[in-house]
Design an enzyme around this catalytic site. Structure first.
Site, PDB file in Angstrom:
ATOM      1  CB  ALA A  66      82.115 139.417  -0.230  1.00 20.09           C
ATOM      2  N   GLY A 111      85.946 136.758  -3.319  1.00 20.85           N
ATOM      3  CA  GLY A 111      86.999 137.399  -2.534  1.00 20.85           C
ATOM      4  C   GLY A 111      88.015 136.402  -1.985  1.00 20.85           C
ATOM      5  CD  GLU A 114      88.175 139.400  -6.073  1.00 19.50           C
ATOM      6  OE1 GLU A 114      87.333 139.326  -5.151  1.00 19.50           O
ATOM      7  OE2 GLU A 114      88.132 140.274  -6.949  1.00 19.50           O
ATOM      8  CD  GLU A 134      83.336 137.653  -7.473  1.00 17.14           C
ATOM      9  OE1 GLU A 134      83.471 136.745  -8.312  1.00 17.14           O
ATOM     10  OE2 GLU A 134      84.192 137.897  -6.595  1.00 17.14           O
TER      11      GLU A 134
HETATM   12  N1  DAK Z   1      78.554 134.605   2.601  1.00 13.21           N
HETATM   13  C1  DAK Z   1      77.785 134.311   3.684  1.00 13.21           C
HETATM   14  N2  DAK Z   1      77.523 133.059   4.086  1.00 13.21           N
HETATM   15  C2  DAK Z   1      78.041 132.041   3.364  1.00 13.21           C
HETATM   16  C3  DAK Z   1      78.834 132.271   2.224  1.00 13.21           C
HETATM   17  C4  DAK Z   1      79.086 133.620   1.839  1.00 13.21           C
HETATM   18  N3  DAK Z   1      79.858 133.934   0.801  1.00 13.21           N
HETATM   19  N4  DAK Z   1      79.181 131.068   1.705  1.00 13.21           N
HETATM   20  C5  DAK Z   1      78.625 130.148   2.512  1.00 13.21           C
HETATM   21  N5  DAK Z   1      77.949 130.716   3.518  1.00 13.21           N
HETATM   22  C6  DAK Z   1      77.213 130.070   4.592  1.00 13.21           C
HETATM   23  C7  DAK Z   1      75.922 129.442   4.074  1.00 13.21           C
HETATM   24  O1  DAK Z   1      74.908 130.404   3.995  1.00 13.21           O
HETATM   25  C8  DAK Z   1      75.666 128.407   5.122  1.00 13.21           C
HETATM   26  O2  DAK Z   1      75.123 129.017   6.253  1.00 13.21           O
HETATM   27  P1  DAK Z   1      73.916 128.345   7.110  1.00 13.21           P
HETATM   28  O3  DAK Z   1      72.814 128.155   6.123  1.00 13.21           O
HETATM   29  O4  DAK Z   1      74.490 127.044   7.601  1.00 13.21           O
HETATM   30  O5  DAK Z   1      73.611 129.332   8.189  1.00 13.21           O
HETATM   31  C9  DAK Z   1      77.054 127.918   5.507  1.00 13.21           C
HETATM   32  O6  DAK Z   1      77.948 128.960   5.078  1.00 13.21           O
HETATM   33  C10 DAK Z   1      77.445 126.647   4.782  1.00 13.21           C
HETATM   34  O7  DAK Z   1      77.246 126.839   3.391  1.00 13.21           O
HETATM   35  P2  DAK Z   1      76.367 125.867   2.496  1.00 13.21           P
HETATM   36  O8  DAK Z   1      75.314 125.176   3.297  1.00 13.21           O
HETATM   37  O9  DAK Z   1      75.940 126.635   1.288  1.00 13.21           O
HETATM   38  O10 DAK Z   1      77.458 124.769   2.101  1.00 13.21           O
HETATM   39  P3  DAK Z   1      77.519 123.885   0.791  1.00 13.21           P
HETATM   40  O11 DAK Z   1      78.557 122.877   1.007  1.00 13.21           O
HETATM   41  O12 DAK Z   1      76.133 123.387   0.419  1.00 13.21           O
HETATM   42  O13 DAK Z   1      77.966 124.872  -0.378  1.00 13.21           O
HETATM   43  C11 DAK Z   1      79.316 126.645  -1.313  1.00 13.21           C
HETATM   44  C12 DAK Z   1      79.244 125.459  -0.308  1.00 13.21           C
HETATM   45  C13 DAK Z   1      80.663 127.346  -1.098  1.00 13.21           C
HETATM   46  C14 DAK Z   1      79.279 126.082  -2.745  1.00 13.21           C
HETATM   47  C15 DAK Z   1      78.131 127.592  -1.086  1.00 13.21           C
HETATM   48  O14 DAK Z   1      78.072 127.906   0.301  1.00 13.21           O
HETATM   49  C16 DAK Z   1      78.219 128.851  -1.880  1.00 13.21           C
HETATM   50  O15 DAK Z   1      77.955 128.862  -3.085  1.00 13.21           O
HETATM   51  N6  DAK Z   1      78.595 129.951  -1.205  1.00 13.21           N
HETATM   52  C17 DAK Z   1      78.612 131.274  -1.781  1.00 13.21           C
HETATM   53  C18 DAK Z   1      79.767 131.456  -2.722  1.00 13.21           C
HETATM   54  C19 DAK Z   1      79.758 132.857  -3.281  1.00 13.21           C
HETATM   55  O16 DAK Z   1      78.950 133.180  -4.160  1.00 13.21           O
HETATM   56  N7  DAK Z   1      80.589 133.716  -2.684  1.00 13.21           N
HETATM   57  C20 DAK Z   1      80.513 135.145  -2.856  1.00 13.21           C
HETATM   58  C21 DAK Z   1      81.260 135.538  -4.073  1.00 13.21           C
HETATM   59  S1  DAK Z   1      81.015 137.257  -4.334  1.00 13.21           S
HETATM   60  C22 DAK Z   1      83.105 144.332  -3.451  1.00 13.21           C
HETATM   61  C23 DAK Z   1      84.286 143.737  -3.759  1.00 13.21           C
HETATM   62  C24 DAK Z   1      84.383 142.346  -3.690  1.00 13.21           C
HETATM   63  C25 DAK Z   1      83.285 141.587  -3.351  1.00 13.21           C
HETATM   64  C26 DAK Z   1      82.126 142.204  -3.028  1.00 13.21           C
HETATM   65  C27 DAK Z   1      82.010 143.589  -3.077  1.00 13.21           C
HETATM   66  N8  DAK Z   1      83.001 145.758  -3.547  1.00 13.21           N
HETATM   67  C28 DAK Z   1      83.892 146.461  -4.425  1.00 13.21           C
HETATM   68  C29 DAK Z   1      81.884 146.383  -2.968  1.00 13.21           C
HETATM   69  C30 DAK Z   1      83.397 140.161  -3.361  1.00 13.21           C
HETATM   70  C31 DAK Z   1      82.323 139.414  -3.754  1.00 13.21           C
HETATM   71  C32 DAK Z   1      82.337 137.988  -3.629  1.00 13.21           C
HETATM   72  O17 DAK Z   1      83.223 137.360  -3.083  1.00 13.21           O
END
Ligand code: DAK
Length: 263
Positions: A66, A111, A114, A134
């Site tokens: 997400a 997500g 998922e 998460e």
């Molecule tokens: N959201 C927004 N931006 C993201 C992102 C994300 N999930 N993942 C990466 N980006 C953006 C980074 O901020 C960065 O942007 P800039 O700084 O260049 O502007 C760009 O993408 C490149 O990322 P990185 O510079 O971080 O790239 P790296 O190679 O260093 O790292 C990485 C890649 C995938 C390991 C890292 O980006 C990372 O850890 N990303 C986040 C992964 C994550 O935690 N994803 C979210 C999981 S939580 C809900 C139901 C479901 C959900 C939510 C609510 N409800 C019932 C309400 C779902 C939740 C999730 O999915």
């Protein structure tokens, strides 16, 4: 609907949805989910589409979860609405009558994992990374991850992934049954396309019946599941495809399936 966050194409009966926010590693925001849902409606209404493929734009990610910048600002009500929107889209994906293949070409986190889990099976590139991070954000999976992952890989493996938030590389994901096939990055779409074409050539009635029997039967006891299978089988026998498939075998020729029930 004009799509800005996905790319939607159809070629030879195979639809492809490419998540297209590469600057944010294709993270899911509300607009993207809206477009995904609309594209799934188009696909469900088009009898000529036989298989759906989902993948991510760019070299790095399928979907990195997400969109955290959107998520961080949610109040509980907005979170619930976003969760409902995501779950509805993923349930729609899972319920599609046609097979859906996830071509995971990089990070499939939160997500993103998922989304792939809501498909019928997953092919992944060697550099793909799966995970439900998460817990590291102080939340839990909310698009069905706590439910679909344990059903696929077993309860204990799912708990380890969800409690630690650790990423699982493609090779390990294949070992635990999360991924069907691991390919070199440059070969992924070709391999997916080969399998999609193989499936697309089969009879639509039988494909639909097989998918429904598996999806409905898997959560029941064996006797109930076999009953579901019998009903689905009987439905196949009412199709022109079953007549064509058996006749083609006996006449030593290739079947030409029309995907129709008999009159
Ligand atoms: N959201 C927004 N931006 C993201 C992102 C994300 N999930 N993942 C990466 N980006 C953006 C980074 O901020 C960065 O942007 P800039 O700084 O260049 O502007 C760009 O993408 C490149 O990322 P990185 O510079 O971080 O790239 P790296 O190679 O260093 O790292 C990485 C890649 C995938 C390991 C890292 O980006 C990372 O850890 N990303 C986040 C992964 C994550 O935690 N994803 C979210 C999981 S939580 C809900 C139901 C479901 C959900 C939510 C609510 N409800 C019932 C309400 C779902 C939740 C999730 O999915």
């Amino acid at each position: 609907m004009a799509y800005e966050n996905i790319i939607y194409t159809v070629e030879e009966g195979i639809a492809t949805i490419t998540f297209n926010r590469p600057k944010a590693l294709n993270a899911l925001n509300a607009d993207l989910l809206k477009e995904l849902s609309a594209a799934l409606d188009v696909i469900a209404a088009d009898e000529d589409i036989r298989v759906l493929v989902l993948t991510g734009a760019g070299q790095k990610a399928f979907v990195a979860g997400a969109d955290i910048s959107e998520l961080a600002a949610f109040n509980p009500l907005q979170a619930k609405l976003f969760g409902r929107q995501g779950q509805a889209a993923l349930n729609k994906l899972q319920a599609l009558a046609i097979p859906a293949i996830a071509a995971v070409n990089g990070y499939a986190l939160g997500g993103g994992s998922e989304m792939a889990l809501a498909c019928d099976f997953i092919y992944a590139s060697e550099n793909a990374m799966f995970g439900l991070p998460e817990i590291s954000l102080g939340i839990i999976p909310g698009f069905g991850g706590t439910q679909r992952l344990p059903r696929l890989v077993g309860i204990n493996k799912a708990k380890e992934m969800i409690f630690t938030g650790k990423m699982v590389p493609a090779a390990e994901a294949a070992e635990i049954g999360l991924v069907n096939r691991v390919c070199a990055p440059e070969a992924l779409m070709e391999e997916v396309s080969k399998t999609a074409k193989l499936i697309a050539a089969k009879g639509r009635v039988a494909l639909r019946a097989a998918k429904q029997a598996i999806n409905s039967g898997i959560h029941t006891d064996l006797t109930t599941g076999c009953g579901i299978e019998l009903d689905a089988f009987a439905l196949c026998m009412a199709s022109e495809d079953a007549k064509e498939g058996t006749a083609a075998f006996l006449e030593k020729r290739k079947p030409v399936f029309k995907g129709r029930l008999s009159h």
